[in-house]
Design a protein around this motif. Structure first.
Motif, PDB file in Angstrom:
ATOM      1  N   ARG A 122      -1.817  12.858   5.770  1.00  0.00           N
ATOM      2  CA  ARG A 122      -2.859  13.885   5.721  1.00  0.00           C
ATOM      3  C   ARG A 122      -2.436  15.054   6.596  1.00  0.00           C
ATOM      4  NH1 ARG A 122      -6.364   8.913   6.190  1.00  0.00           N
ATOM      5  NH2 ARG A 122      -7.126   8.538   4.076  1.00  0.00           N
TER       6      ARG A 122
ATOM      7  N   TYR B 103      -0.086   7.263   3.212  1.00  0.00           N
ATOM      8  CA  TYR B 103      -0.887   8.473   3.085  1.00  0.00           C
ATOM      9  C   TYR B 103      -0.549   9.400   4.252  1.00  0.00           C
ATOM     10  CZ  TYR B 103      -3.689   5.548  -0.055  1.00  0.00           C
ATOM     11  OH  TYR B 103      -4.111   4.723  -1.064  1.00  0.00           O
TER      12      TYR B 103
ATOM     13  N   GLU C  18      -3.667  15.921   1.306  1.00  0.00           N
ATOM     14  CA  GLU C  18      -3.235  14.521   1.333  1.00  0.00           C
ATOM     15  C   GLU C  18      -2.051  14.308   0.401  1.00  0.00           C
ATOM     16  OE1 GLU C  18      -5.811  10.788   1.689  1.00  0.00           O
ATOM     17  OE2 GLU C  18      -5.325  10.845  -0.466  1.00  0.00           O
TER      18      GLU C  18
ATOM     19  N   LYS D  54       0.157  11.273  -1.060  1.00  0.00           N
ATOM     20  CA  LYS D  54       0.146   9.823  -1.262  1.00  0.00           C
ATOM     21  C   LYS D  54       1.432   9.416  -1.965  1.00  0.00           C
ATOM     22  CE  LYS D  54      -2.215   6.404  -4.181  1.00  0.00           C
ATOM     23  NZ  LYS D  54      -3.315   6.231  -5.170  1.00  0.00           N
ATOM     24  N   THR D  55       2.189   8.498  -1.360  1.00  0.00           N
ATOM     25  CA  THR D  55       3.428   8.064  -1.989  1.00  0.00           C
ATOM     26  C   THR D  55       3.112   7.204  -3.223  1.00  0.00           C
ATOM     27  OG1 THR D  55       3.637   6.033  -0.664  1.00  0.00           O
ATOM     28  CG2 THR D  55       4.595   8.060   0.245  1.00  0.00           C
TER      29      THR D  55
ATOM     30  N   SER E 197       0.839  -1.199   0.000  1.00  0.00           N
ATOM     31  CA  SER E 197       0.000   0.000   0.000  1.00  0.00           C
ATOM     32  C   SER E 197       0.871   1.244   0.000  1.00  0.00           C
ATOM     33  CB  SER E 197      -0.898   0.000   1.241  1.00  0.00           C
ATOM     34  OG  SER E 197      -1.454   1.272   1.485  1.00  0.00           O
ATOM     35  N   PRO E 198       0.393   2.312  -0.634  1.00  0.00           N
ATOM     36  CA  PRO E 198       1.077   3.601  -0.455  1.00  0.00           C
ATOM     37  C   PRO E 198       0.969   4.061   0.996  1.00  0.00           C
ATOM     38  CG  PRO E 198      -0.515   3.681  -2.273  1.00  0.00           C
ATOM     39  CD  PRO E 198      -0.776   2.426  -1.513  1.00  0.00           C
TER      40      PRO E 198
ATOM     41  N   THR F 107       5.351  11.541  -5.123  1.00  0.00           N
ATOM     42  CA  THR F 107       4.039  11.626  -4.485  1.00  0.00           C
ATOM     43  C   THR F 107       2.972  12.169  -5.427  1.00  0.00           C
ATOM     44  OG1 THR F 107       4.462  13.873  -3.654  1.00  0.00           O
ATOM     45  CG2 THR F 107       5.078  12.036  -2.219  1.00  0.00           C
TER      46      THR F 107
END
Length: 586
Positions: free
Chosen positions: A488, A486, A543, A545-546, A483-484, A513
């Motif tokens: 926030r 996240y 947000e 996200k990688t 999973s990436p 990102t």
């Protein structure tokens, strides 16, 4: 007649340095001369960046120059959005972990489980501020450990609740006040400022089973909550100590499973999630109480409290009760854990300096408080909500019962993206301000929550870990791996700047990102699944996200670090911790 701009530039810079952030922001748009003065002054730029990023200088022995501090601030903000960490280090876990852990102020602590089960027989800790020279320190109390609380920067203090045999058929809980930096090489060292370094708390019968404990320490106060989930006849017990003297200043006993978590809002106010009333209580030690609950002592409670309270010990009062939305029929809140990291300092505290580590840390007063909820009846769901600390402080301190929907102090035309790229402080953030009308003790959800809170469905992320936020940021990863990561960010200044950069686009990308902004009204909860009525959720967030996906069971977060948790092949015990540093050390 002399004009302000007739003053020498050096004098103007000195005067402007005393202005709050919003006033400096206003001066930028007043004239080209003032704009140029503020934009070229290292001191004023440093003030703008430190206040807008909501960071404060770390208590350090560093003599870093002002211009270098400014560069560190600017670079760090970019690194968080670009996922450009300054160092990576894998820390192997060479002991069998128990379920106890904590992460604060660069100290990561992990319980050591016994070979016979999950009983915690010792504690291991490591100082992340040392960079790559990381060493696990160990100490024990020669008796099982139940839980702990940390205050690193103010007091070098670790409070450990231990368990031992009491009267026949009983276990006894003791509160041990230790000096963290001296507790190593298997030796637990009592804190030199604690007049009662080992305090007997209570005895309880074996059949009561597991106890759940929450401990937080701020300034002179230590708050301790003890709950027995397996015994309905056992009340929740809460004490607020002055830890140096060992005296109890406030106490509360409540119906079973009313509370199971707590946090400090400021140095003399507790946040207590209330499961029975579907609410969040703000309990001030200094404000006039709105109400004080009666002592609760159910029949069949066999617990023996050993603490002796003085005549000046008071029942813990509640100053505000913030209602959550009503749950739909058959749905109830089963558990609610809260965390506000970093903890605030006492006003008169002088934080202990550190020789190595980051230059800056998030300011406690400008941070989020995160609440993880388990809700349901037969089927359980996980949801979370985030609220800025400033919103809760306004609700606590306001006497305006008619309501006062404040807007930004400054109104005007929005700058273009090009203008904002050149000077990011030309814009004012959209602060979410709670509407605080209503009785001082009771604030309905509709009057505080809609603009001040953001809800999330969290069934698909690990919520058993609470050490996932710090300052304005909250880090998560999905349950389904890889999973990436996240990240926030609820900082209103950064949100406004990114919105201007986005323009009409929904996202923009960096090399590592994808960056977006969740705007007011975007869906966050499955309508009708949790609450009786639709729940608006308007608090904006940024947000990051990688692009890379990771196989971490969870990610932890501290002031300047993201920790990726690696489990063993059985998916049970922590095998290693990957440490990403996003700061520049002093």
């Amino acid at each position: 007649m002399a004009q302000l701009l007739d003053c020498p530039p050096e004098l103007l810079v000195h005067i402007f340095a005393y202005l709050p952030l919003t006033a400096l922001h206003g001066l930028l748009a007043t004239s080209k001369a003032l704009n140029n003065l503020i934009s070229t002054s290292v001191l004023l730029q440093y003030i703008l960046h430190s206040q807008s990023s909501a960071h404060s200088l770390y208590p350090s022995t560093s003599t870093t120059s002002l211009i270098d501090r400014l560069k560190v601030l600017v670079d760090a903000e970019k690194r968080w959005q670009d996922w450009e960490y300054t160092s990576f280090n894998r820390l192997e876990v060479q002991h069998r972990p128990s379920g106890i852990y904590d992460l604060t102020s660069g100290i990561f602590i992990l319980g050591e489980g016994s070979t016979l089960g999950r009983v915690t027989e010792g504690l291991r800790w490591v100082d992340l501020r040392l960079g790559k020279d990381l060493v696990w320190h160990r100490f024990d109390l020669q008796t099982p450990i139940v839980d702990l609380g940390l205050n690193v920067l103010e007091w070098d203090l670790i409070a450990v609740v231990s368990m031992r045999l009491g009267n026949p058929g009983f276990c006894q809980l003791d509160l041990n006040l230790l000096q963290l930096s001296k507790s190593k090489n298997s030796v637990a060292t009592h804190h030199p400022k604690a007049k009662k370094p080992a305090i007997p708390i209570m005895q309880y019968p074996f059949e009561d089973g597991h106890c759940s404990i929450a401990i937080e320490i701020v300034g002179p106060y230590l708050a301790l909550l003890i709950v027995f989930p397996g015994n309905r006849n056992s009340p929740d017990r809460l004490w607020v100590f002055e830890w140096e003297t060992g005296s109890v200043k406030f106490t509360r006993s409540s119906q079973w499973m009313t509370y199971n978590s707590l946090a400090f809002l400021n140095e003399d106010t507790l946040i207590l999630p209330n499961l029975q009333d579907n609410a969040v209580e703000l309990c001030s030690f200094t404000q006039k109480p709105a109400w004080t609950p009666a002592t609760f002592s159910p029949p069949g409670d066999n617990g023996v409290v050993m603490l002796r309270t003085s005549p000046d010990c008071l029942p813990l009062p509640t100053s505000r009760t913030l209602r959550l939305p009503a749950t739909r029929e058959g749905m109830s809140i089963l558990r609610m854990a809260c965390r506000g990291e970093p903890n605030p300092f006492a006003t008169d505290s002088v934080p202990r300096p550190v020789k190595t580590g980051p230059l800056f840390r998030p300011a406690p007063e400008s941070s989020i408080v995160i609440f993880n909820l388990l809700v349901g009846n037969i089927q359980h769901r996980s949801i979370s909500f985030v609220v800025n600390r400033e919103s809760l402080l306004r609700l606590l301190e306001s006497d305006d019962l008619e309501g006062n929907n404040n807007t930004s102090e400054l109104e005007g035309d929005e700058p273009t993206p090009a203008e904002l790229e050149e000077n990011p402080f030309l814009t004012n953030p959209d602060y979410a301000v709670a509407d605080n009308r209503g009785p001082p003790s009771f604030v309905p959800w509709s009057r505080w929550g809609t603009r001040a809170v953001r809800w999330f469905m969290t069934d698909d992320i690990p919520t058993r870990w609470i050490t996932t936020s710090c300052g304005y940021r909250w880090a998560t990863i999905a349950e389904v791996l890889p999973s990436p990561i996240y990240i926030r960010d609820f900082n209103p200044w950064r949100i406004k700047q990114v919105k201007a950069k986005l323009g009409d686009r929904k996202t923009y990308e960096t090399e590592q990102t994808v960056v977006t902004v969740a705007r007011p009204g975007s869906p966050t909860l499955e309508e009708g699944s949790i609450f009786a009525d639709p729940v608006a959720s308007d608090l904006e967030y940024l947000e990051v996200k990688t692009k890379k996906a990771y196989n971490y069971s969870s990610v932890f977060m501290d002031e300047n670090w993201i920790l990726g948790i690696v489990l063993d092949d059985h998916g049970q015990d922590m095998k290693a911790v990957d440490i990403y540093s996003l700061s520049t050390a002093s």
